[in-house]
Design a protein around this motif. Structure first.
Motif, mmCIF file in Angstrom:
data_model
loop_
_atom_site.group_PDB
_atom_site.id
_atom_site.type_symbol
_atom_site.label_atom_id
_atom_site.label_comp_id
_atom_site.label_asym_id
_atom_site.label_seq_id
_atom_site.Cartn_x
_atom_site.Cartn_y
_atom_site.Cartn_z
ATOM 1 N N ASP A 63 0.831 -1.203 0.000
ATOM 2 C CA ASP A 63 0.000 0.000 0.000
ATOM 3 C C ASP A 63 0.867 1.254 0.000
ATOM 4 O O ASP A 63 0.559 2.236 -0.674
ATOM 5 N N ASP A 106 2.215 1.705 -3.433
ATOM 6 C CA ASP A 106 1.136 2.160 -4.313
ATOM 7 C C ASP A 106 0.858 3.649 -4.112
ATOM 8 O O ASP A 106 0.653 4.385 -5.076
ATOM 9 N N ASP A 107 0.857 4.105 -2.850
ATOM 10 C CA ASP A 107 0.650 5.527 -2.551
ATOM 11 C C ASP A 107 1.773 6.366 -3.147
ATOM 12 O O ASP A 107 1.530 7.429 -3.726
ATOM 13 N N GLU A 157 3.673 5.629 -5.698
ATOM 14 C CA GLU A 157 3.538 5.617 -7.160
ATOM 15 C C GLU A 157 2.410 6.553 -7.596
ATOM 16 O O GLU A 157 2.544 7.282 -8.580
ATOM 17 N N HIS A 158 1.311 6.563 -6.833
ATOM 18 C CA HIS A 158 0.206 7.469 -7.146
ATOM 19 C C HIS A 158 0.667 8.925 -7.031
ATOM 20 O O HIS A 158 0.343 9.744 -7.890
ATOM 21 N N ASP A 159 1.419 9.244 -5.979
ATOM 22 C CA ASP A 159 1.941 10.599 -5.800
ATOM 23 C C ASP A 159 2.840 10.989 -6.971
ATOM 24 O O ASP A 159 2.784 12.115 -7.457
ATOM 25 N N ARG A 160 3.675 10.052 -7.421
ATOM 26 C CA ARG A 160 4.561 10.332 -8.555
ATOM 27 C C ARG A 160 3.753 10.552 -9.830
ATOM 28 O O ARG A 160 4.049 11.452 -10.602
ATOM 29 N N GLU A 161 2.731 9.752 -10.035
ATOM 30 C CA GLU A 161 1.884 9.915 -11.225
ATOM 31 C C GLU A 161 1.175 11.269 -11.194
ATOM 32 O O GLU A 161 1.099 11.958 -12.217
ATOM 33 N N GLN A 162 0.680 11.651 -10.013
ATOM 34 C CA GLN A 162 0.000 12.939 -9.864
ATOM 35 C C GLN A 162 0.981 14.093 -10.117
ATOM 36 O O GLN A 162 0.658 15.055 -10.795
ATOM 37 N N LYS A 194 1.683 14.342 -13.816
ATOM 38 C CA LYS A 194 0.532 14.905 -14.518
ATOM 39 C C LYS A 194 0.486 16.427 -14.328
ATOM 40 O O LYS A 194 0.294 17.176 -15.286
ATOM 41 N N TYR A 224 11.384 14.394 -8.908
ATOM 42 C CA TYR A 224 9.975 14.587 -8.553
ATOM 43 C C TYR A 224 9.814 15.780 -7.616
ATOM 44 O O TYR A 224 8.851 16.553 -7.741
#
Length: 123
Positions: free
Chosen positions: A8, A11-12, A14-19, A22, A81
């Motif tokens: 988890d 995953d968090d 990776e989500h922060d990096r994707e955000q 973007k 990042y």
């Protein structure tokens, strides 16, 4: 930490990096070629805060943005990042300060934003 908690956490992150990616891609709306051309111009070099008479902060940031844009997603570091978040914050703050300069593509405001990879005429 259990395996599930560790997953988890990854995953968090990776989500922060994707955000972040973007938001960075939205803030930096100039192509690398357009940014490079702008940074080579006298107008680009004429604006921004200069420490010790050297290169302006925004001009240096533009070169760093080009380095980040040239990397593959898998090669981006935590520092990259962090820098992307810095660029997003700067562009957002600077856009909020536009005022009368919004309609003048040669204003210090517009040229400074372009040093950071954002062309306000595209908004």
């Amino acid at each position: 930490m259990t395996k599930a908690e560790n997953k988890d956490s990854r995953d968090d992150a990776e989500h922060d990096r994707e955000q972040t990616r973007k938001e960075f891609d939205a803030a930096v709306n100039m192509t690398p070629a357009a940014l490079r051309k702008h940074l080579d111009s006298d107008a680009s070099k004429s604006v921004g805060q200069k420490s010790g008479g050297g290169e302006a902060t925004g001009h240096k940031e533009g070169r760093r943005i080009l380095e980040i844009k040239a990397k593959k997603k898998a090669d981006l570091t935590d520092d990259d990042y962090g820098h992307m978040r810095k660029v997003v914050g700067y562009v957002r703050r600077h856009l909020a300060q536009g005022g009368k300069s919004r309609n003048d593509p040669d204003s210090a405001w517009a040229l400074s934003l372009m040093n950071w990879g954002h062309d306000p005429s595209k908004d």
